[in-house]
Motif scaffolding. Structure first.
Motif, PDB file in Angstrom:
ATOM      1  N   GLU A  58     -24.478 -19.353 -10.922  1.00  0.00           N
ATOM      2  CA  GLU A  58     -23.442 -19.891 -11.802  1.00  0.00           C
ATOM      3  C   GLU A  58     -23.123 -18.838 -12.853  1.00  0.00           C
ATOM      4  O   GLU A  58     -24.031 -18.247 -13.441  1.00  0.00           O
ATOM      5  CB  GLU A  58     -23.899 -21.182 -12.482  1.00  0.00           C
ATOM      6  CG  GLU A  58     -22.828 -21.790 -13.368  1.00  0.00           C
ATOM      7  CD  GLU A  58     -23.317 -22.925 -14.256  1.00  0.00           C
ATOM      8  OE1 GLU A  58     -22.490 -23.494 -14.988  1.00  0.00           O
ATOM      9  OE2 GLU A  58     -24.515 -23.234 -14.238  1.00  0.00           O
ATOM     10  N   VAL A  59     -21.851 -18.611 -13.090  1.00  0.00           N
ATOM     11  CA  VAL A  59     -21.411 -17.612 -14.065  1.00  0.00           C
ATOM     12  C   VAL A  59     -20.909 -18.326 -15.320  1.00  0.00           C
ATOM     13  O   VAL A  59     -20.134 -19.275 -15.231  1.00  0.00           O
ATOM     14  CB  VAL A  59     -20.286 -16.734 -13.493  1.00  0.00           C
ATOM     15  CG1 VAL A  59     -19.804 -15.729 -14.537  1.00  0.00           C
ATOM     16  CG2 VAL A  59     -20.753 -16.019 -12.242  1.00  0.00           C
ATOM     17  N   ALA A 112     -21.908 -10.708 -15.949  1.00  0.00           N
ATOM     18  CA  ALA A 112     -21.757 -10.969 -14.515  1.00  0.00           C
ATOM     19  C   ALA A 112     -21.076  -9.824 -13.788  1.00  0.00           C
ATOM     20  O   ALA A 112     -21.264  -9.646 -12.584  1.00  0.00           O
ATOM     21  CB  ALA A 112     -20.987 -12.266 -14.286  1.00  0.00           C
ATOM     22  N   LEU A 113     -20.294  -9.024 -14.504  1.00  0.00           N
ATOM     23  CA  LEU A 113     -19.621  -7.882 -13.880  1.00  0.00           C
ATOM     24  C   LEU A 113     -20.581  -6.738 -13.584  1.00  0.00           C
ATOM     25  O   LEU A 113     -20.261  -5.837 -12.813  1.00  0.00           O
ATOM     26  CB  LEU A 113     -18.499  -7.365 -14.786  1.00  0.00           C
ATOM     27  CG  LEU A 113     -17.165  -8.099 -14.713  1.00  0.00           C
ATOM     28  CD1 LEU A 113     -16.246  -7.623 -15.825  1.00  0.00           C
ATOM     29  CD2 LEU A 113     -16.502  -7.910 -13.352  1.00  0.00           C
ATOM     30  N   ARG A 114     -21.759  -6.789 -14.206  1.00  0.00           N
ATOM     31  CA  ARG A 114     -22.722  -5.701 -14.038  1.00  0.00           C
ATOM     32  C   ARG A 114     -24.048  -6.155 -13.443  1.00  0.00           C
ATOM     33  O   ARG A 114     -24.951  -5.342 -13.230  1.00  0.00           O
ATOM     34  CB  ARG A 114     -22.976  -5.017 -15.384  1.00  0.00           C
ATOM     35  CG  ARG A 114     -21.750  -4.291 -15.910  1.00  0.00           C
ATOM     36  CD  ARG A 114     -21.982  -3.689 -17.294  1.00  0.00           C
ATOM     37  NE  ARG A 114     -20.873  -2.837 -17.706  1.00  0.00           N
ATOM     38  CZ  ARG A 114     -19.743  -3.289 -18.219  1.00  0.00           C
ATOM     39  NH1 ARG A 114     -19.578  -4.591 -18.396  1.00  0.00           N
ATOM     40  NH2 ARG A 114     -18.771  -2.461 -18.561  1.00  0.00           N
ATOM     41  N   VAL A 128     -21.046 -21.140  -7.569  1.00  0.00           N
ATOM     42  CA  VAL A 128     -20.329 -22.295  -8.112  1.00  0.00           C
ATOM     43  C   VAL A 128     -20.208 -22.075  -9.611  1.00  0.00           C
ATOM     44  O   VAL A 128     -21.225 -21.936 -10.304  1.00  0.00           O
ATOM     45  CB  VAL A 128     -21.071 -23.614  -7.825  1.00  0.00           C
ATOM     46  CG1 VAL A 128     -20.248 -24.801  -8.347  1.00  0.00           C
ATOM     47  CG2 VAL A 128     -21.323 -23.780  -6.336  1.00  0.00           C
ATOM     48  N   ALA A 129     -18.983 -22.012 -10.126  1.00  0.00           N
ATOM     49  CA  ALA A 129     -18.834 -21.654 -11.535  1.00  0.00           C
ATOM     50  C   ALA A 129     -17.453 -21.982 -12.074  1.00  0.00           C
ATOM     51  O   ALA A 129     -16.474 -22.052 -11.328  1.00  0.00           O
ATOM     52  CB  ALA A 129     -19.097 -20.156 -11.720  1.00  0.00           C
ATOM     53  N   ASN A 130     -17.417 -22.194 -13.383  1.00  0.00           N
ATOM     54  CA  ASN A 130     -16.173 -22.192 -14.140  1.00  0.00           C
ATOM     55  C   ASN A 130     -16.059 -20.770 -14.666  1.00  0.00           C
ATOM     56  O   ASN A 130     -16.632 -20.427 -15.692  1.00  0.00           O
ATOM     57  CB  ASN A 130     -16.260 -23.218 -15.278  1.00  0.00           C
ATOM     58  CG  ASN A 130     -15.117 -23.104 -16.266  1.00  0.00           C
ATOM     59  OD1 ASN A 130     -14.056 -22.568 -15.941  1.00  0.00           O
ATOM     60  ND2 ASN A 130     -15.336 -23.594 -17.477  1.00  0.00           N
ATOM     61  N   LEU A 131     -15.360 -19.916 -13.936  1.00  0.00           N
ATOM     62  CA  LEU A 131     -15.351 -18.487 -14.243  1.00  0.00           C
ATOM     63  C   LEU A 131     -14.597 -18.189 -15.541  1.00  0.00           C
ATOM     64  O   LEU A 131     -13.565 -18.817 -15.816  1.00  0.00           O
ATOM     65  CB  LEU A 131     -14.707 -17.697 -13.103  1.00  0.00           C
ATOM     66  CG  LEU A 131     -15.485 -17.639 -11.788  1.00  0.00           C
ATOM     67  CD1 LEU A 131     -14.700 -16.827 -10.761  1.00  0.00           C
ATOM     68  CD2 LEU A 131     -16.872 -17.034 -11.983  1.00  0.00           C
ATOM     69  N   PRO A 132     -15.096 -17.237 -16.331  1.00  0.00           N
ATOM     70  CA  PRO A 132     -14.348 -16.799 -17.515  1.00  0.00           C
ATOM     71  C   PRO A 132     -12.958 -16.337 -17.090  1.00  0.00           C
ATOM     72  O   PRO A 132     -12.817 -15.477 -16.222  1.00  0.00           O
ATOM     73  CB  PRO A 132     -15.186 -15.629 -18.050  1.00  0.00           C
ATOM     74  CG  PRO A 132     -16.571 -15.865 -17.507  1.00  0.00           C
ATOM     75  CD  PRO A 132     -16.361 -16.499 -16.168  1.00  0.00           C
ATOM     76  N   TYR A 133     -11.927 -16.908 -17.686  1.00  0.00           N
ATOM     77  CA  TYR A 133     -10.573 -16.697 -17.195  1.00  0.00           C
ATOM     78  C   TYR A 133     -10.123 -15.247 -17.242  1.00  0.00           C
ATOM     79  O   TYR A 133      -9.363 -14.790 -16.388  1.00  0.00           O
ATOM     80  CB  TYR A 133      -9.589 -17.562 -17.997  1.00  0.00           C
ATOM     81  CG  TYR A 133      -9.598 -19.012 -17.594  1.00  0.00           C
ATOM     82  CD1 TYR A 133     -10.361 -19.448 -16.508  1.00  0.00           C
ATOM     83  CD2 TYR A 133      -8.853 -19.953 -18.284  1.00  0.00           C
ATOM     84  CE1 TYR A 133     -10.376 -20.772 -16.134  1.00  0.00           C
ATOM     85  CE2 TYR A 133      -8.856 -21.296 -17.908  1.00  0.00           C
ATOM     86  CZ  TYR A 133      -9.620 -21.693 -16.834  1.00  0.00           C
ATOM     87  OH  TYR A 133      -9.629 -23.009 -16.459  1.00  0.00           O
ATOM     88  N   ASN A 134     -10.589 -14.488 -18.231  1.00  0.00           N
ATOM     89  CA  ASN A 134     -10.070 -13.131 -18.406  1.00  0.00           C
ATOM     90  C   ASN A 134     -10.630 -12.133 -17.396  1.00  0.00           C
ATOM     91  O   ASN A 134     -10.100 -11.038 -17.242  1.00  0.00           O
ATOM     92  CB  ASN A 134     -10.317 -12.638 -19.835  1.00  0.00           C
ATOM     93  CG  ASN A 134     -11.778 -12.769 -20.258  1.00  0.00           C
ATOM     94  OD1 ASN A 134     -12.558 -13.460 -19.615  1.00  0.00           O
ATOM     95  ND2 ASN A 134     -12.147 -12.104 -21.328  1.00  0.00           N
ATOM     96  N   VAL A 137     -11.264 -12.743 -11.366  1.00  0.00           N
ATOM     97  CA  VAL A 137     -11.174 -12.079 -10.058  1.00  0.00           C
ATOM     98  C   VAL A 137     -12.180 -10.931  -9.936  1.00  0.00           C
ATOM     99  O   VAL A 137     -12.897 -10.843  -8.925  1.00  0.00           O
ATOM    100  CB  VAL A 137      -9.737 -11.611  -9.761  1.00  0.00           C
ATOM    101  CG1 VAL A 137      -9.690 -10.782  -8.485  1.00  0.00           C
ATOM    102  CG2 VAL A 137      -8.799 -12.816  -9.641  1.00  0.00           C
ATOM    103  N   PRO A 138     -12.294 -10.041 -10.931  1.00  0.00           N
ATOM    104  CA  PRO A 138     -13.319  -8.991 -10.825  1.00  0.00           C
ATOM    105  C   PRO A 138     -14.739  -9.539 -10.672  1.00  0.00           C
ATOM    106  O   PRO A 138     -15.534  -8.993  -9.895  1.00  0.00           O
ATOM    107  CB  PRO A 138     -13.164  -8.214 -12.141  1.00  0.00           C
ATOM    108  CG  PRO A 138     -11.764  -8.451 -12.560  1.00  0.00           C
ATOM    109  CD  PRO A 138     -11.442  -9.847 -12.121  1.00  0.00           C
ATOM    110  N   VAL A 139     -15.057 -10.606 -11.391  1.00  0.00           N
ATOM    111  CA  VAL A 139     -16.398 -11.207 -11.277  1.00  0.00           C
ATOM    112  C   VAL A 139     -16.600 -11.776  -9.874  1.00  0.00           C
ATOM    113  O   VAL A 139     -17.644 -11.560  -9.245  1.00  0.00           O
ATOM    114  CB  VAL A 139     -16.600 -12.310 -12.333  1.00  0.00           C
ATOM    115  CG1 VAL A 139     -17.822 -13.171 -11.995  1.00  0.00           C
ATOM    116  CG2 VAL A 139     -16.777 -11.693 -13.713  1.00  0.00           C
TER     117      VAL A 139
END
Length: 287
Positions: A58-59, A112-114, A128-134, A137-139
């Motif tokens: 989860e991110v 999460a990007l690293r 499964v996550a509510n991904l940080p909007y900004n 896609v990269p995450v």
């Protein structure tokens, strides 16, 4: 009764209480919008169709709304949280509200990007996550590449991003995110989420995206496929013969490669499926 059917999930009052305790104000910089509606997290967990033996990554768990809906459904949850205050409180929240499941949670205070495989104790089988909007896609693409064990993805992103991820070849919104996501498997829309389930409420609606990962995909082709995709959509109005010249060295060389892969050089990038890009890469794509 399972946790997701019980009163252990966080509601608006609990979310605000936890945020106040931690002196946390959701920030746009980190793409934070905390879900405070129990029905929404139940819906997300259900849409993911998880198995009891799944290991979920989860991110951005934030205050733990979705985390609480996941820990009773799977064997292990790896929660990636960049904010040290939130990361430090999450395990205690699960212990307080669902003590029978607290041994299933692993909190990793990391970007999460690293994050890498060495940062987690168990390789995830689902995201499964509510991904940080900004950085959604990269995450998403980083985690799919870093954790090839992931077989199912169910993420919440901006509705516009969800539309783009699930777009089909030929549509106006089909582009780089669409192709790169579909490189990993079948991408589908899994619903729309309204603004009022978040605190603070964002200015736009959100969408659920599901990816069923295709085990037959040769992941080693990613380094050849992705540069082709980036080049093909860099100038949408131009033909592939022109846009791929930057990859092959000249328009003539690009045309030769395209014809060898059975692709009309006069087409634009938006007409190509991920299968076309893979075929082009296999025929010497980004050499």
């Amino acid at each position: 009764m399972t946790l997701t059917e019980s009163s252990h999930l966080l509601g608006p009052a609990e979310v605000r209480q936890l945020a106040s305790e931690l002196d946390v104000t959701p920030t746009k910089k980190l793409g934070q919008n905390f879900v405070h509606d129990p029905n929404t997290v139940r819906r997300i967990a259900a849409a993911a169709e998880l198995d009891p033996e799944d290991v979920v990554v989860e991110v951005g768990p934030g205050l733990g709304s979705l985390t609480l809906a996941l820990v009773d459904s799977v064997s292990h949850v790896v929660a990636l949280e960049i904010d040290p205050r939130l990361a430090g409180r999450l395990a205690r929240t699960v212990t307080e509200r669902a003590p029978q499941f607290d041994d299933r949670l692993e909190v990793v205070n990391a970007d999460a990007l690293r994050v890498t495989r060495s940062d987690v104790s168990r390789m995830p089988t689902a995201l499964v996550a509510n991904l940080p909007y900004n950085v959604s896609v990269p995450v998403l693409l980083h985690l799919l590449e870093e954790f090839p064990t992931i077989r199912r993805v169910l993420v919440m992103v901006q509705k516009e991003v969800a539309d783009r991820l699930a777009a089909e070849p030929g549509s106006k919104i089909y582009g780089v995110p669409s192709v790169k996501a579909s490189f990993y498997g079948r991408v589908t829309r899994a619903g729309v989420i309204g603004k009022n389930v978040f605190w603070p409420a964002p200015n736009i609606e959100s969408g659920l995206v599901r990816i069923d990962v295709d085990d037959s995909i040769d992941r080693s082709l990613r380094s050849a496929v992705f540069p082709l995709v980036d080049a093909a959509f860099a100038q949408r109005r131009k033909t592939l013969r022109s846009t791929l010249a930057s990859v092959y060295g000249s328009p003539a060389a690009a045309e030769e490669a395209l014809r060898a892969a059975g692709i009309d050089p006069g087409l634009r990038g938006e007409k190509l499926s991920v299968g076309d890009f893979v075929r082009l890469a296999q025929s010497g794509g980004s050499q």
